[in-house]
Each structure stands twice: as C-alpha cells, then as structure tokens.
Write an enzyme that holds these catalytic residues in place. Structure first.
Site, mmCIF file in Angstrom:
data_model
loop_
_atom_site.group_PDB
_atom_site.id
_atom_site.type_symbol
_atom_site.label_atom_id
_atom_site.label_comp_id
_atom_site.label_asym_id
_atom_site.label_seq_id
_atom_site.Cartn_x
_atom_site.Cartn_y
_atom_site.Cartn_z
ATOM 1 N N SER A 21 5.461 -22.334 -19.285
ATOM 2 C CA SER A 21 4.358 -22.854 -18.460
ATOM 3 C C SER A 21 3.556 -21.676 -17.917
ATOM 4 O O SER A 21 4.104 -20.575 -17.767
ATOM 5 C CB SER A 21 4.944 -23.650 -17.286
ATOM 6 O OG SER A 21 3.940 -23.944 -16.339
ATOM 7 N N TYR B 12 11.153 -25.090 -10.474
ATOM 8 C CA TYR B 12 10.506 -25.277 -11.777
ATOM 9 C C TYR B 12 9.876 -23.962 -12.259
ATOM 10 O O TYR B 12 10.111 -23.523 -13.386
ATOM 11 C CB TYR B 12 9.445 -26.369 -11.685
ATOM 12 C CG TYR B 12 8.680 -26.563 -12.969
ATOM 13 C CD1 TYR B 12 9.293 -27.146 -14.077
ATOM 14 C CD2 TYR B 12 7.355 -26.143 -13.095
ATOM 15 C CE1 TYR B 12 8.610 -27.310 -15.270
ATOM 16 C CE2 TYR B 12 6.667 -26.311 -14.280
ATOM 17 C CZ TYR B 12 7.297 -26.891 -15.364
ATOM 18 O OH TYR B 12 6.616 -27.044 -16.546
HETATM 19 N N1 LIG Z 1 2.537 -31.537 -18.374
HETATM 20 C C1 LIG Z 1 2.281 -30.348 -17.833
HETATM 21 O O1 LIG Z 1 1.373 -30.201 -16.962
HETATM 22 C C2 LIG Z 1 3.084 -29.146 -18.281
HETATM 23 C C3 LIG Z 1 2.580 -27.869 -17.978
HETATM 24 C C4 LIG Z 1 3.290 -26.766 -18.383
HETATM 25 C C5 LIG Z 1 4.475 -26.916 -19.081
HETATM 26 N N2 LIG Z 1 4.952 -28.154 -19.356
HETATM 27 C C6 LIG Z 1 6.233 -28.265 -20.090
HETATM 28 O O2 LIG Z 1 6.027 -29.005 -21.278
HETATM 29 C C7 LIG Z 1 7.257 -29.570 -21.709
HETATM 30 C C8 LIG Z 1 7.019 -31.031 -22.086
HETATM 31 O O3 LIG Z 1 6.645 -31.733 -20.932
HETATM 32 P P1 LIG Z 1 5.561 -32.895 -20.935
HETATM 33 O O4 LIG Z 1 4.449 -32.473 -20.079
HETATM 34 O O5 LIG Z 1 5.275 -33.349 -22.305
HETATM 35 O O6 LIG Z 1 6.379 -34.002 -20.081
HETATM 36 P P2 LIG Z 1 6.967 -35.425 -20.443
HETATM 37 O O7 LIG Z 1 5.918 -36.304 -21.029
HETATM 38 O O8 LIG Z 1 7.665 -35.868 -19.209
HETATM 39 O O9 LIG Z 1 8.043 -35.123 -21.585
HETATM 40 C C9 LIG Z 1 9.294 -34.555 -21.295
HETATM 41 C C10 LIG Z 1 10.214 -34.772 -22.473
HETATM 42 O O10 LIG Z 1 11.494 -34.173 -22.168
HETATM 43 C C11 LIG Z 1 12.510 -35.110 -22.499
HETATM 44 N N3 LIG Z 1 13.699 -34.925 -21.668
HETATM 45 C C12 LIG Z 1 13.758 -34.936 -20.306
HETATM 46 N N4 LIG Z 1 15.028 -34.806 -19.907
HETATM 47 C C13 LIG Z 1 15.792 -34.704 -21.033
HETATM 48 C C14 LIG Z 1 17.182 -34.575 -21.275
HETATM 49 N N5 LIG Z 1 18.072 -34.503 -20.267
HETATM 50 N N6 LIG Z 1 17.623 -34.516 -22.558
HETATM 51 C C15 LIG Z 1 16.737 -34.612 -23.592
HETATM 52 N N7 LIG Z 1 15.415 -34.726 -23.424
HETATM 53 C C16 LIG Z 1 14.953 -34.779 -22.167
HETATM 54 C C17 LIG Z 1 11.883 -36.475 -22.258
HETATM 55 O O11 LIG Z 1 12.531 -37.457 -23.070
HETATM 56 P P3 LIG Z 1 13.570 -38.567 -22.575
HETATM 57 O O12 LIG Z 1 13.205 -38.941 -21.157
HETATM 58 O O13 LIG Z 1 13.374 -39.684 -23.566
HETATM 59 O O14 LIG Z 1 14.914 -37.912 -22.703
HETATM 60 C C18 LIG Z 1 10.459 -36.242 -22.759
HETATM 61 O O15 LIG Z 1 10.393 -36.465 -24.151
HETATM 62 C C19 LIG Z 1 8.234 -29.384 -20.544
HETATM 63 O O16 LIG Z 1 9.090 -28.293 -20.835
HETATM 64 C C20 LIG Z 1 7.328 -29.044 -19.376
HETATM 65 O O17 LIG Z 1 7.979 -28.263 -18.413
HETATM 66 C C21 LIG Z 1 4.278 -29.290 -18.986
#
Ligand SMILES: NC(=O)c1ccc[n+]([C@@H]2O[C@H](COP(=O)([O-])OP(=O)(O)OC[C@H]3O[C@@H](n4cnc5c(N)ncnc54)[C@H](OP(=O)(O)O)[C@@H]3O)[C@@H](O)[C@H]2O)c1
Length: 256
Positions: free
Chosen positions: A138, A151
């Site tokens: 991130s 985080y």
């Molecule tokens: N959105 C932002 O603003 C942002 C910014 C910077 C970085 N990121 C990073 O991008 C990555 C993806 O996030 P996103 O924004 O796409 O969020 P998201 O839509 O909430 O997706 C998160 C994913 O992680 C999976 N997950 C959560 N807990 C898990 C577990 N215990 N075991 C296996 N899978 C798990 C969830 O699937 P299930 O619930 O089905 O398990 C879901 O597919 C993350 O690492 C996040 O920190 C996001």
C-alpha cells in the site's frame, strides 16, 4: 486485451476488489489461475467464466489454510509461475481502543501468511529459473498512518520484505514486485471500518481496482521493484521519500 508472460497463476483474496480484477484480467488473457479466499461461492462464480480456472477455499489466517495454499504453489504437477499475495485487511480507529484479537488476525494475514507464501513461491521458482511474485502492499507503507496504525505497519513490512526479495533474486530469472495502491474503492473500506472516506474524500483521490490490478500485473512482468498506480500516488511516494519524517507523520495525522 493484455498479454502476459505468465503460464499459470495463483491469486489470494480473489473473491473481491483488486484480487477479483486480477482474476478477470488473467482470465481474459487466457492464463489458468487458482483463486484463493474464504468465500468459495464468489470464487466459483469467477472461475466458471474462464477456462482452466480452479478455486481453493482457504482461510489464510489459519495454519491449515496456509498449508493448503503452499501445497498448490509448490506443486510440480500443476506448476504455477505467478503468485499474487493480495489478501489483506485493515482496522480503522485508535490503537488502544481496538480489539487486540482482530489486530493479531490482521498481522497474521498481512504479514505471516504473506511471508509463508512468498517463501513457498521463491523456494519453488528460483531453482526453476523463472517465476513472478507480486505482493500487494500500500502507499500507506511509506509513512505512518494514525488511525490505521497497525495496517500501515504491516504494509511497511510488506514493502520492505518485497524490495529485499527483489534484490536477492536478481539474476535468477524470478521477478519480485511490491504493488502499492493508494485509495481504491473495494470492500476494503467496509471491512476496515473506514467507509465514511468514500463519501468525504474527493473523487480524484480514488483509483479503480481495475487499473490497480492492471498496473500490478504489468509491472511484475517488467520486474519493477515497486509498482505505484496513479500519478498522484507516484508523486506522493516520491515526495514522502524526501520529506522529513516529522512532517509526513503530522500530515498523515491531519488526514484522519
Ligand atoms: N482498497 C484500498 O484502498 C487498498 C489500498 C492499498 C492497498 N490495498 C490492499 O489491497 C489488497 C486487496 O484489498 P481490496 O482493496 O481488494 O479489499 P477487499 O475487496 O476487501 O478484498 C480483500 C480480499 O482478501 C480476502 N481475505 C480476507 N481475509 C482473508 C483470509 N483470512 N483468508 C483468505 N483470504 C482473505 C477476501 O476474501 P474472503 O473474505 O472471501 O476470504 C477478499 O478477497 C489488500 O492487501 C489491501 O490491504 C487496498
């Protein structure tokens, strides 16, 4: 349609957001992919749209979930040459008021599981002389984040580890990249209890999950150490590198 050098992929956290977009891009490019997450119905729905897609229901916060995923990554029978460590979540609020068990789970997923799966990937790919590891970090990894303290600390670990692995694997034929997105509208905001940001922050600060996914996959193919989608976030990362820490610390405190 994008063309990628990957022959087969495994994406964690593929049931929503950035991971689901990566799955879509890989599917459209014809790359057989294993989708990993807990919500297997969501994974199956995506897998049904593409040839040679497979699902693996795994909770990466558990030893069993990590072991099952390691087994797929290290399989000789179904070789995987792109591993995307994308699963992750955050927790918004004042550190001392948050549930410590939830913070422990966050560290378990964002740090421990990512480390275990990165190790499995590189221990398999380096002897083969080719492969791709994309770790989703991130922009929060480049400065402290009051209100999302744990985080940002987990993501500082991810960027640091991944940059080190990028250097260690030079000359091995394996590419290692840290993808550092800025704000991206996904389920992340709801999960991390920060969804008020989706209405209070202006539109230009938001990046789409699709462009984040495309940038990350493109940059690991090019073996970039760091991948920062979006020009405002590229500039912010460049500026944070030359700004005294006390200033970035205070600025990130104001942004709460
Ligand atoms: N959105 C932002 O603003 C942002 C910014 C910077 C970085 N990121 C990073 O991008 C990555 C993806 O996030 P996103 O924004 O796409 O969020 P998201 O839509 O909430 O997706 C998160 C994913 O992680 C999976 N997950 C959560 N807990 C898990 C577990 N215990 N075991 C296996 N899978 C798990 C969830 O699937 P299930 O619930 O089905 O398990 C879901 O597919 C993350 O690492 C996040 O920190 C996001």
């Amino acid at each position: 349609m994008a063309r990628y050098p990957f022959t087969s992929a495994l994406v964690t956290g593929a049931s929503s957001g950035i991971g689901a977009e990566m799955a879509r891009l890989l599917g459209e490019a014809g790359v057989p992919t294993v989708l990993v997450a807990r919500r297997v119905d969501r994974l199956q729905e995506i897998a049904d749209r593409y040839d040679a897609f497979d699902v693996l229901e795994a909770d990466l916060g558990t030893a069993d979930g990590r072991a099952a995923t390691v087994e797929r990554i290290t399989s000789d029978e179904h070789q995987i040459d792109l591993v995307v460590n994308n699963a992750g979540f955050g927790t918004s609020g004042n550190f001392h008021e948050l549930d410590v068990a939830r913070l422990e789970s966050e560290i378990e997923l964002n740090v421990s599981a990512l480390t275990t799966l990165s190790h499995a990937a590189l221990a398999t790919m380096v002897p083969r002389g080719r492969g791709y590891l994309l770790n989703v970090s991130s922009v929060a990894s480049f400065q402290t984040a009051p209100g999302l303290a744990v985080y940002a600390a987990t993501k500082a670990y991810v960027t640091s580890l991944t940059e080190a692995l990028h250097e260690e694997t030079k000359g091995t034929g394996v590419h290692v990249t840290a993808l550092c997105p800025g704000l991206t509208k996904t389920e992340f905001q709801e999960t991390s209890n920060s969804d008020r940001m989706t209405t209070t922050l202006p539109g230009f600060v938001w990046t789409s999950a699709e462009s984040v996914a495309a940038t990350g996959l493109g940059d690991v193919a090019k073996n970039r150490a760091l991948s920062v989608p979006g020009s405002i976030y590229k500039s912010a990362v460049a500026v944070s590198g030359i700004t005294p820490r006390f200033i970035t610390r205070r600025l990130s405190g104001f942004a709460r």
